[in-house]
Design a protein around this motif. Structure first.
Motif, PDB file in Angstrom:
ATOM      1  N   HIS A   1      28.057   6.240  25.941  1.00 17.75           N
ATOM      2  CA  HIS A   1      27.714   7.664  25.806  1.00 17.75           C
ATOM      3  C   HIS A   1      26.860   8.094  26.993  1.00 17.75           C
TER       4      HIS A   1
ATOM      5  N   MET B   1      37.836  10.977  28.453  1.00 19.23           N
ATOM      6  CA  MET B   1      36.464  11.323  28.082  1.00 19.23           C
ATOM      7  C   MET B   1      36.484  12.063  26.750  1.00 19.23           C
ATOM      8  N   ASP B   2      35.735  11.545  25.772  1.00 19.18           N
ATOM      9  CA  ASP B   2      35.676  12.173  24.445  1.00 19.18           C
ATOM     10  C   ASP B   2      34.456  13.077  24.345  1.00 19.18           C
ATOM     11  N   ASN B   3      34.574  14.078  23.490  1.00 13.99           N
ATOM     12  CA  ASN B   3      33.441  14.976  23.189  1.00 13.99           C
ATOM     13  C   ASN B   3      32.806  15.543  24.451  1.00 13.99           C
ATOM     14  N   PHE B   4      33.627  15.917  25.397  1.00 14.84           N
ATOM     15  CA  PHE B   4      33.125  16.476  26.663  1.00 14.84           C
ATOM     16  C   PHE B   4      32.454  17.821  26.371  1.00 14.84           C
ATOM     17  N   THR B   5      31.171  17.910  26.727  1.00 17.43           N
ATOM     18  CA  THR B   5      30.394  19.108  26.416  1.00 17.43           C
ATOM     19  C   THR B   5      29.667  19.596  27.656  1.00 17.43           C
TER      20      THR B   5
ATOM     21  N   SER C   1      24.749  11.395  29.105  1.00 20.47           N
ATOM     22  CA  SER C   1      24.224  12.749  29.254  1.00 20.47           C
ATOM     23  C   SER C   1      23.699  12.872  30.666  1.00 20.47           C
TER      24      SER C   1
ATOM     25  N   SER D   1      27.813  16.146  28.790  1.00 20.88           N
ATOM     26  CA  SER D   1      27.808  14.897  28.030  1.00 20.88           C
ATOM     27  C   SER D   1      29.228  14.520  27.657  1.00 20.88           C
ATOM     28  N   TYR D   2      29.466  13.238  27.513  1.00 20.63           N
ATOM     29  CA  TYR D   2      30.752  12.753  27.003  1.00 20.63           C
ATOM     30  C   TYR D   2      30.630  11.290  26.620  1.00 20.63           C
ATOM     31  N   SER D   3      31.656  10.776  25.980  1.00 20.72           N
ATOM     32  CA  SER D   3      31.702   9.360  25.584  1.00 20.72           C
ATOM     33  C   SER D   3      32.974   8.733  26.138  1.00 20.72           C
TER      34      SER D   3
END
Lengths: 278, 262
Positions: free
Chosen positions: A35, A221-225, A37, A263-265
């Protein structure tokens, strides 16, 4: 000293990387999920199209519509796995500088990472697993703080953020972003899929050009914010340095500059072409 | 783009983290013999290796290295000089006496990449050791009876190793210092979901060194400490007792390795 805080050593980690040890604690990087940030400075620029084409692996084609367009990224990163690694900043925080060059894969717009530098070995190892060709560098960027001071630019019109990267004592990149306005439509920031070349050589005599791993991969990339995104003007220099080729991509002109939090995972990637020698 | 040994794959190959082999090395080494708890040593051996008779016997090495390949890399000390700390555990591979490297730390990324290609599980650290200079000074121990040399290694702000060597006499036959072949585990993971526990490469290999040379080898007493540190397992090998200490200059070339069937 060994900690009495159980979160540090409470669970055995499986060994994804080296060194492989009984409890997995000494590993250079914990297993995924990873993860991230970070605060980004991004600078749009255009290289000599021939220089941009020359860094692409053979399956990628230059995107002639964009005439050598590329982006430079300076990132101030915090990382964690599943064991509170964010509480060990000495081992896991890092700073990064990289270039993404626009390209086409199978006619689809993508971007390719020819050069990337970080200041932390765990980030180097994770990068190698993803196919990012990471070397070590010193990377710095201007930060912002909540308390008012001349030493901290605000996220506001006219604020300037600087960044630089050096490796083995040579300054390879310098950038400045001047903020103009907040970016409300985050779709405008959506980047192309990132393509990397995962590579692990063979050292056996005669096999130096038959890598054990050589695969073109697409980063997942997951949950790219994105948050607090600002846009403005970007300026970038890639000075000539002895025995370094990154300056071949030196900007013919620069374009927009951005600052944002991202951020991403990461738990996965997609193999596009596998050239590994069996 | 022509074939290159490794990344980044820049058009002329100059930006590569590592030039193509052959790789040549010259360095000054401090070597400390010690005995770890046999169970702790055994826990680090990969499949295919077992403990030797003198269970737990090991060496700790601090080396101040200069490197070059074919393009005068020795003239770019910022990019290619480095310092290293590592452990070698006595082990047996199919009745052959070998030494296995479970931990190794360097202060340079090119050395880290070459190490990974060889199967050395390198991480980055700060490594230091006392040196000797030609001009006499209290600041420089001579290579002579009673001189003391020290080394230390820290990673991410924690002191993981400290060593001292007191030299007493010149070693006429230094070959015993490197009598066991070094065995490593080449390992490269897969990141694709579902394959995290199925590495792309996982093979036991034997290092091959050519032009191996040991000079100015001295022997005496060695002392080593591997302090307990948060999130690190190196201290599991903390010496039960220490033995001989050595100081020597080393030269070698690497352009090959041997894959060991397991």
């Amino acid at each position: 000293m060994a900690s009495t805080n159980p979160s540090w050593e409470s669970h055995m980690k499986s060994n994804f990387f080296l060194p492989i040890t009984p409890r997995g604690l000494s590993t250079i990087a914990p297993p995924p999920p990873w993860h991230y940030s970070g605060d980004f400075l991004v600078i749009d620029f255009w290289s000599d199209p021939k220089a941009a084409a020359a860094v692409l692996p053979k399956e990628l084609r230059p995107d002639h519509k964009v005439e050598g367009h590329a982006q430079a990224y300076f990132v101030d990163w915090q990382f964690t796995g599943e064991s509170d690694e964010f509480l060990d900043p000495a081992r896991y925080q890092y700073r990064e500088f990289f270039i993404l060059v626009d390209a086409l894969y199978d006619g689809k717009p993508v971007s390719y990472c020819p050069y990337i530098f970080v200041d932390n070995d765990s980030a180097i190892a994770r990068g190698w697993a993803q196919g990012f060709p990471k070397r070590r560098g010193s990377i710095f960027q201007t930060r912002t703080f909540a308390a008012n001071s001349i030493a901290a630019p605000k996220l506001a019109r006219g604020s300037r953020f600087g960044a630089s990267a050096s490796t083995a004592g040579q300054r390879i990149a310098k950038g400045i972003v001047t903020l103009d306005s907040e970016v409300k439509d985050l779709v405008a920031l959506a980047s192309r899929p990132t393509i990397n070349l995962r590579h692990y050589p063979r050292l056996t005599t005669g096999d130096w050009e038959r890598p054990a791993v050589h695969e073109l991969v697409e980063s997942v990339m997951d949950n790219f914010t994105v948050a607090n995104a600002w846009g403005g003007k970007g300026e970038l220099l890639l000075p000539e340095c002895e025995n370094e080729e990154i300056s071949d991509l030196a900007p013919v002109r620069c374009g927009n500059g951005y600052r944002m939090s991202v951020s991403y995972s990461v738990t996965d990637l997609k193999t596009l072409v596998d050239h590994s020698s069996k | 783009m022509s074939a290159q040994f490794t990344f980044p794959f820049s058009p002329k190959g100059k930006s590569a983290i590592v030039p193509s082999p052959p790789w040549s090395y010259a360095g000054d080494a401090l070597i400390i013999e010690f005995w770890a708890k046999p169970d702790a040593a055994k826990a680090l051996l990969p499949e295919g290796l077992k403990l030797d008779e003198d269970a737990g016997h090991a060496q700790a090495l601090f080396v101040d290295w200069q490197f070059t390949a074919a393009n005068e890399e020795l003239l770019d000390p910022a990019r290619y000089q480095y310092r290293e700390f590592y452990i070698l555990l006595d082990a047996v591979y199919r009745d052959k006496k070998v030494a296995f490297c479970p931990y190794i730390f360097v202060d340079n990324d090119s050395a880290m990449a070459r190490g990974w290609a060889q199967g050395f599980p390198k991480r980055l650290a700060s490594v230091f050791q006392t040196r000797t200079f030609a001009a006499p000074s209290k600041a420089s121990p001579n290579v002579a009876f009673g001189s003391r040399f020290a080394g230390s290694m820290s990673s991410n702000g924690q002191r993981l190793a400290e060593g001292r060597v007191l030299i007493e006499k010149s070693l006429d036959d230094p070959s015993s210092l490197a009598s066991r072949p070094t065995v490593n585990l080449r390992h490269f993971p897969q990141l694709a979901a579902g394959k995290h526990q199925t590495p792309a490469v996982h093979e036991l290999v034997q290092a091959k060194f050519s032009n191996y040379s040991l000079e100015d080898a001295w022997v005496g007493r060695g002392e080593l400490e591997l302090p307990v540190c948060r999130g690190e397992e190196l201290s599991d090998l903390a010496p039960v007792r220490c033995g001989l200490g050595f100081r020597a200059s080393m030269g070698l070339t690497v352009d090959d390795l041997l894959v060991l069937p397991t």
